[in-house]
Enzyme design. Sequence first.
Site, PDB file in Angstrom:
ATOM      1  N   THR A 171       0.843  -1.198   0.000  1.00  0.00           N
ATOM      2  CA  THR A 171       0.000   0.000   0.000  1.00  0.00           C
ATOM      3  C   THR A 171       0.877   1.246   0.000  1.00  0.00           C
ATOM      4  O   THR A 171       0.647   2.187  -0.768  1.00  0.00           O
ATOM      5  CB  THR A 171      -0.894   0.003   1.263  1.00  0.00           C
ATOM      6  OG1 THR A 171      -1.666  -1.193   1.280  1.00  0.00           O
ATOM      7  CG2 THR A 171      -1.802   1.211   1.294  1.00  0.00           C
TER       8      THR A 171
ATOM      9  N   GLY B 193     -10.372  12.562   7.943  1.00  0.00           N
ATOM     10  CA  GLY B 193      -9.150  12.075   8.598  1.00  0.00           C
ATOM     11  C   GLY B 193      -7.950  12.440   7.748  1.00  0.00           C
ATOM     12  O   GLY B 193      -8.057  13.227   6.801  1.00  0.00           O
TER      13      GLY B 193
ATOM     14  N   ILE C 128      -6.065  10.797   5.493  1.00  0.00           N
ATOM     15  CA  ILE C 128      -5.986  10.461   4.067  1.00  0.00           C
ATOM     16  C   ILE C 128      -6.896  11.404   3.268  1.00  0.00           C
ATOM     17  O   ILE C 128      -6.488  11.973   2.250  1.00  0.00           O
ATOM     18  CB  ILE C 128      -6.340   8.976   3.835  1.00  0.00           C
ATOM     19  CG1 ILE C 128      -5.261   8.088   4.461  1.00  0.00           C
ATOM     20  CG2 ILE C 128      -6.483   8.671   2.338  1.00  0.00           C
ATOM     21  CD1 ILE C 128      -5.486   6.591   4.349  1.00  0.00           C
TER      22      ILE C 128
ATOM     23  N   GLU D  15     -17.883  15.171   7.428  1.00  0.00           N
ATOM     24  CA  GLU D  15     -17.225  14.506   8.571  1.00  0.00           C
ATOM     25  C   GLU D  15     -18.278  14.182   9.645  1.00  0.00           C
ATOM     26  O   GLU D  15     -19.068  15.041  10.015  1.00  0.00           O
ATOM     27  CB  GLU D  15     -16.129  15.438   9.120  1.00  0.00           C
ATOM     28  CG  GLU D  15     -15.575  15.078  10.476  1.00  0.00           C
ATOM     29  CD  GLU D  15     -14.973  13.670  10.547  1.00  0.00           C
ATOM     30  OE1 GLU D  15     -14.155  13.327   9.684  1.00  0.00           O
ATOM     31  OE2 GLU D  15     -15.355  12.913  11.463  1.00  0.00           O
TER      32      GLU D  15
ATOM     33  N   GLY E 181     -11.585   5.234   6.535  1.00  0.00           N
ATOM     34  CA  GLY E 181     -10.718   4.359   7.331  1.00  0.00           C
ATOM     35  C   GLY E 181     -10.253   3.163   6.536  1.00  0.00           C
ATOM     36  O   GLY E 181     -10.582   3.006   5.354  1.00  0.00           O
ATOM     37  N   ARG E 182      -9.462   2.325   7.180  1.00  0.00           N
ATOM     38  CA  ARG E 182      -8.905   1.142   6.510  1.00  0.00           C
ATOM     39  C   ARG E 182      -9.162  -0.081   7.362  1.00  0.00           C
ATOM     40  O   ARG E 182      -9.217   0.005   8.586  1.00  0.00           O
ATOM     41  CB  ARG E 182      -7.394   1.345   6.270  1.00  0.00           C
ATOM     42  CG  ARG E 182      -7.148   2.517   5.317  1.00  0.00           C
ATOM     43  CD  ARG E 182      -5.685   2.653   4.945  1.00  0.00           C
ATOM     44  NE  ARG E 182      -5.114   1.480   4.342  1.00  0.00           N
ATOM     45  CZ  ARG E 182      -5.216   1.157   3.049  1.00  0.00           C
ATOM     46  NH1 ARG E 182      -5.898   1.936   2.218  1.00  0.00           N
ATOM     47  NH2 ARG E 182      -4.642   0.068   2.576  1.00  0.00           N
TER      48      ARG E 182
ATOM     49  N   ASP F  25      -0.196  -3.368   9.442  1.00  0.00           N
ATOM     50  CA  ASP F  25      -1.607  -2.986   9.525  1.00  0.00           C
ATOM     51  C   ASP F  25      -2.491  -4.163   9.957  1.00  0.00           C
ATOM     52  O   ASP F  25      -3.574  -3.959  10.511  1.00  0.00           O
ATOM     53  CB  ASP F  25      -2.108  -2.473   8.165  1.00  0.00           C
ATOM     54  CG  ASP F  25      -1.606  -1.054   7.852  1.00  0.00           C
ATOM     55  OD1 ASP F  25      -0.783  -0.532   8.629  1.00  0.00           O
ATOM     56  OD2 ASP F  25      -2.028  -0.487   6.827  1.00  0.00           O
TER      57      ASP F  25
ATOM     58  N   ALA G 196       3.346   3.025   8.033  1.00  0.00           N
ATOM     59  CA  ALA G 196       4.393   2.274   7.350  1.00  0.00           C
ATOM     60  C   ALA G 196       5.611   2.049   8.249  1.00  0.00           C
ATOM     61  O   ALA G 196       6.182   0.956   8.264  1.00  0.00           O
ATOM     62  CB  ALA G 196       4.808   3.029   6.086  1.00  0.00           C
TER      63      ALA G 196
ATOM     64  N   HIS H 203      22.066  27.080  12.695  1.00  0.00           N
ATOM     65  CA  HIS H 203      21.336  28.267  12.225  1.00  0.00           C
ATOM     66  C   HIS H 203      21.620  28.477  10.744  1.00  0.00           C
ATOM     67  O   HIS H 203      22.760  28.306  10.316  1.00  0.00           O
ATOM     68  CB  HIS H 203      21.801  29.493  13.007  1.00  0.00           C
ATOM     69  CG  HIS H 203      21.122  30.752  12.563  1.00  0.00           C
ATOM     70  ND1 HIS H 203      19.799  31.016  12.843  1.00  0.00           N
ATOM     71  CD2 HIS H 203      21.578  31.794  11.825  1.00  0.00           C
ATOM     72  CE1 HIS H 203      19.479  32.181  12.311  1.00  0.00           C
ATOM     73  NE2 HIS H 203      20.542  32.678  11.689  1.00  0.00           N
TER      74      HIS H 203
HETATM   75  P1  FAD Z   1       0.576  -3.137   3.118  1.00  0.00           P
HETATM   76  O1  FAD Z   1       1.450  -2.007   2.752  1.00  0.00           O
HETATM   77  O2  FAD Z   1      -0.886  -2.983   2.977  1.00  0.00           O
HETATM   78  O3  FAD Z   1       1.092  -4.378   2.285  1.00  0.00           O
HETATM   79  C1  FAD Z   1       0.455  -5.602   2.303  1.00  0.00           C
HETATM   80  C2  FAD Z   1       0.801  -6.329   1.033  1.00  0.00           C
HETATM   81  O4  FAD Z   1       0.322  -7.664   1.139  1.00  0.00           O
HETATM   82  C3  FAD Z   1       0.119  -5.758  -0.211  1.00  0.00           C
HETATM   83  O5  FAD Z   1       1.098  -5.497  -1.193  1.00  0.00           O
HETATM   84  C4  FAD Z   1      -0.841  -6.848  -0.676  1.00  0.00           C
HETATM   85  O6  FAD Z   1      -0.949  -6.933  -2.087  1.00  0.00           O
HETATM   86  C5  FAD Z   1      -0.155  -8.100  -0.125  1.00  0.00           C
HETATM   87  N1  FAD Z   1      -1.057  -9.217   0.122  1.00  0.00           N
HETATM   88  C6  FAD Z   1      -2.186  -9.239   0.870  1.00  0.00           C
HETATM   89  N2  FAD Z   1      -2.697 -10.477   0.921  1.00  0.00           N
HETATM   90  C7  FAD Z   1      -1.875 -11.268   0.194  1.00  0.00           C
HETATM   91  C8  FAD Z   1      -1.869 -12.634  -0.120  1.00  0.00           C
HETATM   92  N3  FAD Z   1      -2.814 -13.459   0.330  1.00  0.00           N
HETATM   93  N4  FAD Z   1      -0.889 -13.110  -0.917  1.00  0.00           N
HETATM   94  C9  FAD Z   1       0.078 -12.284  -1.404  1.00  0.00           C
HETATM   95  N5  FAD Z   1       0.121 -10.984  -1.130  1.00  0.00           N
HETATM   96  C10 FAD Z   1      -0.832 -10.471  -0.329  1.00  0.00           C
HETATM   97  N6  FAD Z   1       1.613   5.519   6.391  1.00  0.00           N
HETATM   98  C11 FAD Z   1       2.631   6.283   6.845  1.00  0.00           C
HETATM   99  O7  FAD Z   1       3.366   5.848   7.717  1.00  0.00           O
HETATM  100  N7  FAD Z   1       2.846   7.536   6.339  1.00  0.00           N
HETATM  101  C12 FAD Z   1       2.063   8.068   5.370  1.00  0.00           C
HETATM  102  O8  FAD Z   1       2.287   9.194   4.929  1.00  0.00           O
HETATM  103  C13 FAD Z   1       1.003   7.274   4.858  1.00  0.00           C
HETATM  104  N8  FAD Z   1       0.212   7.741   3.875  1.00  0.00           N
HETATM  105  C14 FAD Z   1      -0.760   6.938   3.371  1.00  0.00           C
HETATM  106  C15 FAD Z   1      -1.551   7.440   2.345  1.00  0.00           C
HETATM  107  C16 FAD Z   1      -2.558   6.679   1.814  1.00  0.00           C
HETATM  108  C17 FAD Z   1      -3.393   7.221   0.686  1.00  0.00           C
HETATM  109  C18 FAD Z   1      -2.777   5.350   2.320  1.00  0.00           C
HETATM  110  C19 FAD Z   1      -3.856   4.498   1.743  1.00  0.00           C
HETATM  111  C20 FAD Z   1      -1.997   4.847   3.344  1.00  0.00           C
HETATM  112  C21 FAD Z   1      -0.987   5.641   3.889  1.00  0.00           C
HETATM  113  N9  FAD Z   1      -0.192   5.183   4.930  1.00  0.00           N
HETATM  114  C22 FAD Z   1       0.805   5.981   5.419  1.00  0.00           C
HETATM  115  C23 FAD Z   1      -0.417   3.870   5.570  1.00  0.00           C
HETATM  116  C24 FAD Z   1       0.600   2.853   5.074  1.00  0.00           C
HETATM  117  O9  FAD Z   1       0.497   2.745   3.675  1.00  0.00           O
HETATM  118  C25 FAD Z   1       0.361   1.500   5.727  1.00  0.00           C
HETATM  119  O10 FAD Z   1       0.365   1.665   7.137  1.00  0.00           O
HETATM  120  C26 FAD Z   1       1.444   0.516   5.365  1.00  0.00           C
HETATM  121  O11 FAD Z   1       1.515   0.332   3.972  1.00  0.00           O
HETATM  122  C27 FAD Z   1       1.185  -0.841   6.041  1.00  0.00           C
HETATM  123  O12 FAD Z   1       2.191  -1.731   5.691  1.00  0.00           O
HETATM  124  P2  FAD Z   1       1.938  -3.316   5.700  1.00  0.00           P
HETATM  125  O13 FAD Z   1       3.234  -3.909   5.264  1.00  0.00           O
HETATM  126  O14 FAD Z   1       1.380  -3.722   6.997  1.00  0.00           O
HETATM  127  O15 FAD Z   1       0.810  -3.599   4.617  1.00  0.00           O
END
Ligand code: FAD
Length: 475
Positions: A43, A188, A190, A209, A277-278, A319, A327, A453
């Site tokens: 993501t 929120g 996003i 909201e 939300g997510r 997540d 992230a 500075h």
């Molecule tokens: P994810 O990044 O969701 O990765 C999970 C991966 O698992 C995906 O690629 C998916 O395809 C894969 N997957 C799932 N199920 C399977 C399966 N069965 N087999 C194979 N592959 C699979 N966070 C920040 O810290 N800073 C930010 O500025 C920020 N901005 C954001 C902006 C937006 C628009 C969004 C939507 C999110 C943002 N986030 C931000 C949140 C951040 O993207 C997530 O917290 C982070 O990506 C979570 O990481 P993760 O590795 O847990 O999961």
Amino acid sequence: MVEQISCQVLVVGAGPGGYVAAIRAGQLGLDTVIVEGDKAGGTCLIRGCIPSKAIIHAAEKFESLKQHQQGHMGLCIDGDVSVNMAALLSWKDEIVNKLNTGVEALLKAAKVRQINGWGSFIDGKTCIVSDGDGNKIVHISAENVILATGSSPIDLPFMPADEKHILTSTGALDIDELPAKVAIIGGGYIGLELGCAMRKLGSEVTVIEGLDSVMAIFDAELRRPLERWLRKNGIIVHTNCLAQGAEVKGSEVDLSWKNGDDEITTETFDRVLVTVGRKPNTQGWGLEETGVKMDESGLFVAVDSQCKTNMRGIYAIGDLIGEPMLAHKASAQGEMVAEIISGEDHEFDPVAIPAIVFTEPEIVSVGLTPAEAEAAGESVKVGKFPLAANGRALTLEAEKTGGFVRVVARESDHVILGIQAVGSHVAELSGEFTLALEMGAVLEDIAATIHAHPTMTEAFHEAVLKTLGRAIHSN
Ligand code: FAD
């Protein structure tokens, strides 16, 4: 034919949690396989943090080019400035592709085998990978499993996203035509990050909201500069309002919402963006076959302080295991779990996980706010330093949104409990804030540290001096 493989570590999901876990496991010499159904980067890299920040940066540039049409700063543009959305998206995609390729190269360099396909468990240690057409391609037996399947946008059941008229953040980051008028359901981070960017690019933006303020995770003092910016820039915000439904009519959408007095309003928009939300990705990949337990909410996978699930050798990170869904939290957990599997003894026990919102202005919060500290029984000293009194902030025009740095320290021993900042570019201060908290700094440590500075870090130094009652550049 289905290929049969076995490995020491299987990671499912190559987001910032999974790919970091896999690289670290590979670096530690563990025979590691990572399975990703979409693109490496997850993501964050593909449809979250990175593409959103690219668009936010482009929007900022566009806004400043328009100011130069008015001769701002003595730099003048005589002709038109305009947005070519297709070119903007391809610039954003270049960044995303570069990072995706980079992650794949890092996995390879760490000797991690990447398998492209969707993993599905038939028991806790056995995963079948299928390609996009559902054909089984690999059968994996693993000694250890790291679940890192991440999260997806929450849909409103009465107005499901079609990614054409009703968008999630994923669709909004690939929008090929800037909507003249857009509604955002959910104020929120996003929704508002994208809302501020769309407004700067020229859309009319309305936010619906449900709570009585946008960005309610922050206190009123932190929200105020953002709320002022939204008002000043003509973003319409309806608080205490709930979306009721949306009807697509040709190229437009009639959106209805209800206010606190149960009155319904219907208005026509070009696009509606749903950012309510997510939700963790717990369905459709055999989680129930693994024997792994869910937490008390029933939404997230339950883990202990080492990200161990109830099943031996199965870990979960990012997540998938709950808030904060960020992230950098996912990556820190991924790194830790790889090291635990290799025999090291760690716990996930950070003093603080920074939270940053890339709106206009940006907001950073690390550790406790004054109210949170008091609610935790602390007696605190609070100091606030305005960016308007910081030279570097003025040269960067970072003070224009009325921002500040705020420090919260324990009264008795001056240990810093929290640091918050609002203003353009303050995201870059978050590293020093988090370091101060993680190292257990007292006010006097920061006061005695020479800050270069002219930089905006001096505003942090001054906020600390202010907390000690002796700021130099502010009363
Ligand atoms: P994810 O990044 O969701 O990765 C999970 C991966 O698992 C995906 O690629 C998916 O395809 C894969 N997957 C799932 N199920 C399977 C399966 N069965 N087999 C194979 N592959 C699979 N966070 C920040 O810290 N800073 C930010 O500025 C920020 N901005 C954001 C902006 C937006 C628009 C969004 C939507 C999110 C943002 N986030 C931000 C949140 C951040 O993207 C997530 O917290 C982070 O990506 C979570 O990481 P993760 O590795 O847990 O999961």
